[in-house]
Scaffold this active site. Sequence first.
Site, PDB file in Angstrom:
ATOM      1  N   HIS A 127       0.847  -1.199   0.000  1.00  0.00           N
ATOM      2  CA  HIS A 127       0.000   0.000   0.000  1.00  0.00           C
ATOM      3  C   HIS A 127       0.875   1.240   0.000  1.00  0.00           C
ATOM      4  O   HIS A 127       2.085   1.152   0.141  1.00  0.00           O
ATOM      5  CB  HIS A 127      -1.005  -0.017   1.152  1.00  0.00           C
ATOM      6  N   HIS A 174       1.404   3.936   1.913  1.00  0.00           N
ATOM      7  CA  HIS A 174       1.943   4.721   3.040  1.00  0.00           C
ATOM      8  C   HIS A 174       3.478   4.830   2.954  1.00  0.00           C
ATOM      9  O   HIS A 174       4.151   3.890   2.551  1.00  0.00           O
ATOM     10  CB  HIS A 174       1.523   4.109   4.381  1.00  0.00           C
ATOM     11  N   ASP A 231       5.871   4.718   4.954  1.00  0.00           N
ATOM     12  CA  ASP A 231       6.763   3.764   5.635  1.00  0.00           C
ATOM     13  C   ASP A 231       6.826   2.415   4.910  1.00  0.00           C
ATOM     14  O   ASP A 231       7.456   1.468   5.386  1.00  0.00           O
ATOM     15  CB  ASP A 231       6.365   3.591   7.111  1.00  0.00           C
ATOM     16  N   HIS A 232       6.165   2.335   3.745  1.00  0.00           N
ATOM     17  CA  HIS A 232       6.201   1.113   2.928  1.00  0.00           C
ATOM     18  C   HIS A 232       6.772   1.361   1.526  1.00  0.00           C
ATOM     19  O   HIS A 232       7.111   0.415   0.837  1.00  0.00           O
ATOM     20  CB  HIS A 232       4.789   0.506   2.822  1.00  0.00           C
ATOM     21  N   HIS A 256      -7.555  -0.767   5.734  1.00  0.00           N
ATOM     22  CA  HIS A 256      -6.509   0.129   6.245  1.00  0.00           C
ATOM     23  C   HIS A 256      -6.359   1.291   5.264  1.00  0.00           C
ATOM     24  O   HIS A 256      -6.316   2.450   5.658  1.00  0.00           O
ATOM     25  CB  HIS A 256      -5.210  -0.650   6.419  1.00  0.00           C
ATOM     26  N   ASP A 263      -0.129  -3.769   6.259  1.00  0.00           N
ATOM     27  CA  ASP A 263      -0.737  -3.273   7.502  1.00  0.00           C
ATOM     28  C   ASP A 263      -2.182  -3.742   7.662  1.00  0.00           C
ATOM     29  O   ASP A 263      -2.981  -3.079   8.332  1.00  0.00           O
ATOM     30  CB  ASP A 263      -0.710  -1.738   7.541  1.00  0.00           C
ATOM     31  N   HIS A 315       4.741  -4.598  10.741  1.00  0.00           N
ATOM     32  CA  HIS A 315       5.165  -3.861  11.946  1.00  0.00           C
ATOM     33  C   HIS A 315       5.294  -4.802  13.134  1.00  0.00           C
ATOM     34  O   HIS A 315       4.563  -5.795  13.234  1.00  0.00           O
ATOM     35  CB  HIS A 315       4.146  -2.773  12.326  1.00  0.00           C
TER      36      HIS A 315
END
Length: 254
Positions: free
Chosen positions: A54, A56, A58-59, A113, A136, A174
Amino acid sequence: MQIYRISALSSNYIFLLYDAIQQIAAIVDPGEANSVLKKVEELGVEVVAILNTHHHWDHVDGNLQVLQRFPNAVVYAGRRDRGRIPGLQVELDAGDRVKFGDREAEVLFLPGHTHGHIAYYFAPVGQEAGELFCGDVLFSAGCGRLKEGTPAEMVDSLRQIRALPDQTRVWCAHEYTLANLEFAVTVDRENPELQARLAEVRSLGSQPTIPADLGLEKRTNPFLRWDTPEIQNTMGKTGAVETFALLRQKKDRF
Ligand code: ZN
Ligand code: FE
């Protein structure tokens, strides 16, 4: 296929898939590039793919740096994330397949999410386990927050994960397991296996708990147990979506 788990940022895991025969690698969700490229250099392999779950940051924030080093790598992500994945080349839908070495991932479309979230499921073959890279959506003993989707979408996504075989290894993006378990025991109070899991994870200190075992998750993760009497009694609801929605709200405030 070998899988390396690389800790990155504050709580993320980046996964490096490695095929020793073809000497190729794929990176799942490089939220940051340096840590994973270090491992790639060590192995001396060619990165042929980036598999994003996805959009975001942090990905995906490491995508372009990986591409700079490996210009021929192909970037995969969900079709509905078009325009928000750096370097995206192949847009995926539910049921699409992505080949890596001698394995093949099936794409699951798992909104909730985010609107465009997908997962990569490698079915088991021979001696090799089934592997799920779910970003996530599912965490060990927890699940992702509803940043864009609805409770109904998330329940449907979690239902798809719950339909996979118990033996599946779940590579959550995570390390939230301990905090999740501390919440889980407050809503599923008489689950001996959950209690044992909390004690075990406490004793691990800061050691990684990922990959998770899907069978164990089905028995102890409250977010896969919205239709059990235990969770429904605690929530005072019976419908799947209502129970899940309340559970998610309660966790958000925990
Ligand atoms: Zn996310
Ligand atoms: Fe994340």
